[in-house]
Design an enzyme around this catalytic site. Sequence first.
Site, PDB file in Angstrom:
ATOM      1  CG  ASN A   1      -1.509   1.290   1.584  1.00  0.00           C
ATOM      2  OD1 ASN A   1      -2.423   1.767   0.911  1.00  0.00           O
ATOM      3  ND2 ASN A   1      -1.006   1.932   2.635  1.00  0.00           N
TER       4      ASN A   1
ATOM      5  CB  SER B   1      -4.232   4.752  -8.324  1.00  0.00           C
ATOM      6  OG  SER B   1      -4.885   5.980  -8.611  1.00  0.00           O
TER       7      SER B   1
ATOM      8  CE1 TYR C   1       0.298   7.967  -7.143  1.00  0.00           C
ATOM      9  CE2 TYR C   1      -1.689   8.577  -8.363  1.00  0.00           C
ATOM     10  CZ  TYR C   1      -1.078   7.920  -7.297  1.00  0.00           C
ATOM     11  OH  TYR C   1      -1.850   7.198  -6.402  1.00  0.00           O
TER      12      TYR C   1
ATOM     13  CB  THR D   1      -5.713   9.574   2.761  1.00  0.00           C
ATOM     14  OG1 THR D   1      -5.130   9.852   1.482  1.00  0.00           O
ATOM     15  CG2 THR D   1      -6.703   8.429   2.634  1.00  0.00           C
TER      16      THR D   1
ATOM     17  CG  PHE E   1      -3.122  10.819  -2.414  1.00  0.00           C
ATOM     18  CD1 PHE E   1      -2.215   9.861  -2.852  1.00  0.00           C
ATOM     19  CD2 PHE E   1      -3.710  11.644  -3.363  1.00  0.00           C
ATOM     20  CE1 PHE E   1      -1.893   9.748  -4.204  1.00  0.00           C
ATOM     21  CE2 PHE E   1      -3.397  11.540  -4.709  1.00  0.00           C
ATOM     22  CZ  PHE E   1      -2.487  10.583  -5.133  1.00  0.00           C
TER      23      PHE E   1
HETATM   24  P1  NDP Z   1      -1.441   8.662   2.779  1.00  0.00           P
HETATM   25  O1  NDP Z   1      -0.519   9.757   2.367  1.00  0.00           O
HETATM   26  O2  NDP Z   1      -2.441   8.949   3.819  1.00  0.00           O
HETATM   27  O3  NDP Z   1      -0.585   7.383   3.214  1.00  0.00           O
HETATM   28  C1  NDP Z   1       0.545   6.978   2.496  1.00  0.00           C
HETATM   29  C2  NDP Z   1       1.284   5.933   3.319  1.00  0.00           C
HETATM   30  O4  NDP Z   1       2.399   5.445   2.556  1.00  0.00           O
HETATM   31  C3  NDP Z   1       1.828   6.481   4.615  1.00  0.00           C
HETATM   32  O5  NDP Z   1       1.620   5.546   5.641  1.00  0.00           O
HETATM   33  C4  NDP Z   1       3.313   6.656   4.348  1.00  0.00           C
HETATM   34  O6  NDP Z   1       4.035   6.409   5.536  1.00  0.00           O
HETATM   35  C5  NDP Z   1       3.572   5.521   3.348  1.00  0.00           C
HETATM   36  N1  NDP Z   1       4.704   5.815   2.479  1.00  0.00           N
HETATM   37  C6  NDP Z   1       4.778   6.719   1.478  1.00  0.00           C
HETATM   38  N2  NDP Z   1       5.999   6.713   0.928  1.00  0.00           N
HETATM   39  C7  NDP Z   1       6.723   5.795   1.620  1.00  0.00           C
HETATM   40  C8  NDP Z   1       8.061   5.347   1.542  1.00  0.00           C
HETATM   41  N3  NDP Z   1       8.916   5.839   0.637  1.00  0.00           N
HETATM   42  N4  NDP Z   1       8.468   4.390   2.400  1.00  0.00           N
HETATM   43  C9  NDP Z   1       7.627   3.879   3.304  1.00  0.00           C
HETATM   44  N5  NDP Z   1       6.344   4.254   3.430  1.00  0.00           N
HETATM   45  C10 NDP Z   1       5.904   5.207   2.602  1.00  0.00           C
HETATM   46  O7  NDP Z   1      -2.149   8.197   1.433  1.00  0.00           O
HETATM   47  P2  NDP Z   1      -3.194   7.009   1.102  1.00  0.00           P
HETATM   48  O8  NDP Z   1      -3.545   6.231   2.289  1.00  0.00           O
HETATM   49  O9  NDP Z   1      -4.274   7.623   0.316  1.00  0.00           O
HETATM   50  O10 NDP Z   1      -2.298   6.163   0.101  1.00  0.00           O
HETATM   51  C11 NDP Z   1      -2.114   4.770   0.231  1.00  0.00           C
HETATM   52  C12 NDP Z   1      -1.992   4.168  -1.162  1.00  0.00           C
HETATM   53  O11 NDP Z   1      -3.233   4.367  -1.853  1.00  0.00           O
HETATM   54  C13 NDP Z   1      -0.909   4.799  -2.037  1.00  0.00           C
HETATM   55  O12 NDP Z   1      -0.259   3.781  -2.764  1.00  0.00           O
HETATM   56  C14 NDP Z   1      -1.703   5.702  -2.972  1.00  0.00           C
HETATM   57  O13 NDP Z   1      -1.037   5.907  -4.188  1.00  0.00           O
HETATM   58  C15 NDP Z   1      -2.961   4.884  -3.138  1.00  0.00           C
HETATM   59  N6  NDP Z   1      -4.136   5.610  -3.604  1.00  0.00           N
HETATM   60  C16 NDP Z   1      -4.617   6.692  -2.919  1.00  0.00           C
HETATM   61  C17 NDP Z   1      -5.742   7.342  -3.392  1.00  0.00           C
HETATM   62  C18 NDP Z   1      -6.290   8.570  -2.743  1.00  0.00           C
HETATM   63  O14 NDP Z   1      -7.079   9.294  -3.397  1.00  0.00           O
HETATM   64  N7  NDP Z   1      -5.950   8.870  -1.501  1.00  0.00           N
HETATM   65  C19 NDP Z   1      -6.456   6.856  -4.568  1.00  0.00           C
HETATM   66  C20 NDP Z   1      -5.850   5.732  -5.218  1.00  0.00           C
HETATM   67  C21 NDP Z   1      -4.756   5.120  -4.713  1.00  0.00           C
HETATM   68  P3  NDP Z   1       5.274   7.254   6.066  1.00  0.00           P
HETATM   69  O15 NDP Z   1       5.128   8.661   5.543  1.00  0.00           O
HETATM   70  O16 NDP Z   1       5.187   7.144   7.563  1.00  0.00           O
HETATM   71  O17 NDP Z   1       6.445   6.537   5.520  1.00  0.00           O
HETATM   72  C1  8X3 Z   2      -5.040   8.754  -6.325  1.00  0.00           C
HETATM   73  C2  8X3 Z   2      -6.225   9.096  -7.122  1.00  0.00           C
HETATM   74  O1  8X3 Z   2      -7.064  10.347  -9.185  1.00  0.00           O
HETATM   75  O2  8X3 Z   2      -5.449  11.478  -7.766  1.00  0.00           O
HETATM   76  O3  8X3 Z   2      -4.347   7.690  -6.863  1.00  0.00           O
HETATM   77  O4  8X3 Z   2      -4.777   9.704  -9.187  1.00  0.00           O
HETATM   78  S1  8X3 Z   2      -5.845  10.206  -8.373  1.00  0.00           S
END
Ligand code: NDP
Ligand code: 8X3
Length: 252
Positions: free
Chosen positions: A85, A138, A151, A186, A188
């Site tokens: 994730n 995603s 991305y 989130t 994000f």
């Molecule tokens: P958040 O930013 O809330 O969480 C991201 C998590 O990834 C954190 O726990 C962070 O932990 C960890 N992380 C990021 N980079 C690293 C790294 N280099 N090493 C270790 N840990 C890392 O975002 P989301 O929960 O939304 O994202 C989770 C996943 O879902 C991602 O892969 C994202 O691309 C995907 N996603 C999100 C969407 C959205 O709209 N939010 C939609 C589609 C997909 P820490 O900083 O403590 O290392």
């Molecule tokens: C996160 C959703 O639409 O910003 O992966 O790419 S979007």
Amino acid sequence: MKATAFITGATSGIGKATAQLFAKNNIRLILCGRRKERLLALEKLLSNQTEVTTLQFDVSDKEAVFKAINSLPENFKEIDILINNAGNAHGLSTIQDGSIDDWEAMIDSNVKGLLYVSKVIIPKMITRNTGFIVNIGSIAGKEVYPNGNVYCASKHAVNALNKAMRIDLNQYNIRVSAIHPGAVETEFSDVRFKGDTVKAKAVYAGYQALQATDIAEIIYFVVTRPYHVNIEDLIVYPTAQASATLIKKEAH
Ligand code: NDP
Ligand code: 8X3
């Protein structure tokens, strides 16, 4: 028998919500992320529900990934479920204006990091002839949108790797699934816009975005199907969303 799950990116958003739901359902947890304080706080919070251990490492640091996972205590070594994730978007720019540092951060964490973690855990699953890998992709891995270039490329790679893992691991009874969310509220967008909270908030304004718990519930559903069932690929949108770029927003 009690299952053990390894969750990357457990300090926030989707990973954290998944950890909380898994704990409630008595799944043993290995929680990973870079932010140590958050890992420890989560461990403390969930330890009264299940056994929890934490690993602090950056998924893009190959040596750190191998060292951390190989240091797991004996009772956490048999990993049944891997949730790949961890990841983020960094920046939102045209290809001609994009920052090379941002590109590298996305490719290093979203693609190479996922590969490094998988490289350590998959052989252990093969030895046990069982396992479940859930890759968090995603909608950006299914579509390309303006300014999303690198991305989107990183998430298209996750989509391809998800298919490749399923093919290569088929003979070992390892299930492989991808979940591709649309907009989830989130941290994000805070990360994508580098702490510009006005821009980040605007992403989720005027409609009901998905919450991290919505995705966690779907992940839990996927990993709790009977062993002969593999939900291989899911796109999940908020109701207001119809494509990567079409979200029905109310004026505010
Ligand atoms: P958040 O930013 O809330 O969480 C991201 C998590 O990834 C954190 O726990 C962070 O932990 C960890 N992380 C990021 N980079 C690293 C790294 N280099 N090493 C270790 N840990 C890392 O975002 P989301 O929960 O939304 O994202 C989770 C996943 O879902 C991602 O892969 C994202 O691309 C995907 N996603 C999100 C969407 C959205 O709209 N939010 C939609 C589609 C997909 P820490 O900083 O403590 O290392
Ligand atoms: C996160 C959703 O639409 O910003 O992966 O790419 S979007």
